[in-house]
Design an enzyme around this catalytic site. Sequence first.
Site, short mmCIF file in Angstrom:
data_model
loop_
_atom_site.label_atom_id
_atom_site.label_comp_id
_atom_site.label_asym_id
_atom_site.label_seq_id
_atom_site.Cartn_x
_atom_site.Cartn_y
_atom_site.Cartn_z
N CYS A 2 4.26 5.99 3.32
CA CYS A 2 4.39 5.01 2.25
C CYS A 2 5.03 3.78 2.88
O CYS A 2 6.21 3.80 3.23
CB CYS A 2 5.25 5.54 1.12
N GLU A 97 -1.60 2.01 -0.90
CA GLU A 97 -2.26 2.56 0.29
C GLU A 97 -3.56 1.80 0.50
O GLU A 97 -4.05 1.12 -0.41
CB GLU A 97 -2.55 4.06 0.13
#
Length: 216
Positions: A2, A97
Site C-alpha cells: 500500500c 493501487e
Amino acid sequence: MCGRYKLSTPGDELWESFDVHGDQLRLQLIPHYSIAPTQQIAIIRNPHRIELVRWGIRIPNPKAGGFNVRVESLGAPFYRDSIHGRRCLILADGFYEWRVEGEGKTAKKQPFLIKRQDGQPFAFAGMWDKVQIKGELVEAATILTSTPRGVAAQVHDRMPVILPAEARMAWLDPTARFRELLEPDAATLELVPVSPLVNSVKNDSPACAERVEPPG
C-alpha cells in the site's frame, strides 16, 4: 503493498466511527486525498485518542522503506516488541493501487481507488515505533499487508489488512492473540477507476479520488 491512501472523512463522522470524544473533538484533521510515505498519518494507539505520526518505520531491509510490513514477517524476532506492545489503528477511507491496462506501447498504468461501498472510514492494522530522522527521534507507523481478498485481488498481489470494526479494540490489546485478527475485511470493498492525477505525490485534491472512465 500500500503506497498511497486517503483520509478525507469529515471530523464529526470520523469521531463517531472511532468513538473519539473529550478534548479530541477539537483536533483538526486536514482532509488528504493522496497520502504518501514519510507524510503524517492519523493513528489510534489508545481508545478514543487520535495522534499524528510519520508513515514509515525502521525495518531489517532499509530499501523496502518501512511503509508496509508483510504479516508473514511478524514471527521474526525483529518485530517481536512491536507486534506485542506497539500495535495501532491507521485511519483511512480508501487506498490506491495501479493495474496495467492495454499491451505494448499503448499500455498504461490505470490507478484505482479501493474503498468501502458505503464510503465509511476504516482502520488498517498497523504497528508504531520510534525512528531517527535527521538526528531527531520521531514516532512512526507502518501498515500491515496480506494476501488480497475480493476486488483488491484484481489489481495487486498484496493489500493492507483492514480490520473489522469489532476487531479494533482487540488489535490494540497487547495481550490479544494477533494471528486470527489479520484476515483482511474485504467483503464491502469496491474498485473505482480514478484520474492519473494520483500518480504524482504533488497532487492532493478531491480530483484524485473522483471516478473516471478509463480509456477504452
